[in-house]
Design a protein around this motif. Structure first.
Motif, PDB file in Angstrom:
ATOM      1  N   ALA A  74       0.831  -1.207   0.000  1.00  0.00           N
ATOM      2  CA  ALA A  74       0.000   0.000   0.000  1.00  0.00           C
ATOM      3  C   ALA A  74       0.868   1.261   0.000  1.00  0.00           C
ATOM      4  O   ALA A  74       0.465   2.301  -0.526  1.00  0.00           O
ATOM      5  N   LYS A  75       2.058   1.146   0.576  1.00  0.00           N
ATOM      6  CA  LYS A  75       2.991   2.274   0.619  1.00  0.00           C
ATOM      7  C   LYS A  75       4.071   2.176  -0.449  1.00  0.00           C
ATOM      8  O   LYS A  75       4.947   3.034  -0.531  1.00  0.00           O
ATOM      9  N   ASN A  76       4.014   1.102  -1.242  1.00  0.00           N
ATOM     10  CA  ASN A  76       5.035   0.887  -2.293  1.00  0.00           C
ATOM     11  C   ASN A  76       6.449   0.978  -1.719  1.00  0.00           C
ATOM     12  O   ASN A  76       7.344   1.594  -2.319  1.00  0.00           O
ATOM     13  N   THR A  77       6.634   0.360  -0.573  1.00  0.00           N
ATOM     14  CA  THR A  77       7.910   0.465   0.121  1.00  0.00           C
ATOM     15  C   THR A  77       8.378  -0.905   0.605  1.00  0.00           C
ATOM     16  O   THR A  77       7.569  -1.727   1.047  1.00  0.00           O
ATOM     17  N   VAL A  78       9.671  -1.115   0.493  1.00  0.00           N
ATOM     18  CA  VAL A  78      10.332  -2.307   1.012  1.00  0.00           C
ATOM     19  C   VAL A  78      11.407  -1.844   1.994  1.00  0.00           C
ATOM     20  O   VAL A  78      12.082  -0.845   1.754  1.00  0.00           O
ATOM     21  N   TRP A  79      11.540  -2.588   3.080  1.00  0.00           N
ATOM     22  CA  TRP A  79      12.540  -2.241   4.092  1.00  0.00           C
ATOM     23  C   TRP A  79      13.535  -3.370   4.281  1.00  0.00           C
ATOM     24  O   TRP A  79      13.226  -4.546   4.032  1.00  0.00           O
ATOM     25  N   LEU A  80      14.718  -2.993   4.736  1.00  0.00           N
ATOM     26  CA  LEU A  80      15.716  -3.969   5.150  1.00  0.00           C
ATOM     27  C   LEU A  80      16.188  -3.539   6.533  1.00  0.00           C
ATOM     28  O   LEU A  80      16.913  -2.549   6.670  1.00  0.00           O
TER      29      LEU A  80
END
Length: 129
Positions: free
Chosen positions: A75-81
């Motif tokens: 929904a936020k078009n975000t990927v985290w590491l």
């Protein structure tokens, strides 16, 4: 076309943590799996972690397994590491990448750079001893 922008890199002491983010924009013809790669000076770009579009399957390199966690919010078009217990050997430029989502799981080929169609510019992570 998909544009990927990484953020969150910086300088941290050994044992510390950092959280990288990759923001995606643009339009794609299909769902995308996402990956993180890194490249240290004088070395080839290497696989760090990957995640399917649904987020149900993840994959990690042996060198980061148990210390790093990949996650995403479509929904936020975000990927985290999320990177914990950082070591000096984690020092590198970290790149976010996107590839067509696999039909099942995360095949081993998703550890290869040539599977990914879109790349960010990278963010520097430096871990001091």
């Amino acid at each position: 076309q998909v544009q990927l922008v990484e953020s969150g890199g910086g300088l941290v002491q050994a044992g510390g943590s950092l959280r990288l983010a990759c923001a995606a924009s643009g339009s794609t013809p299909s769902r995308l799996a996402m990956g993180w790669f890194r490249q240290a000076p004088g070395k080839e770009r290497e696989f760090v972690a990957a995640i399917t579009y649904s987020g149900s399957t993840t994959s990690y390199s042996d060198s980061v397994k148990g210390r790093f966690t990949i996650s995403r919010d479509n929904a936020k078009n975000t990927v985290w590491l999320q990177m914990n217990s950082l070591k000096p050997e984690d020092t590198a430029i970290y790149y976010c990448a996107a590839a067509r989502d696999p039909a099942f799981g995360l095949p081993a080929r998703y550890r290869r750079t040539n599977v990914y169609d879109y790349w960010g510019q990278g963010t520097q992570v430096t871990v001091s001893s």
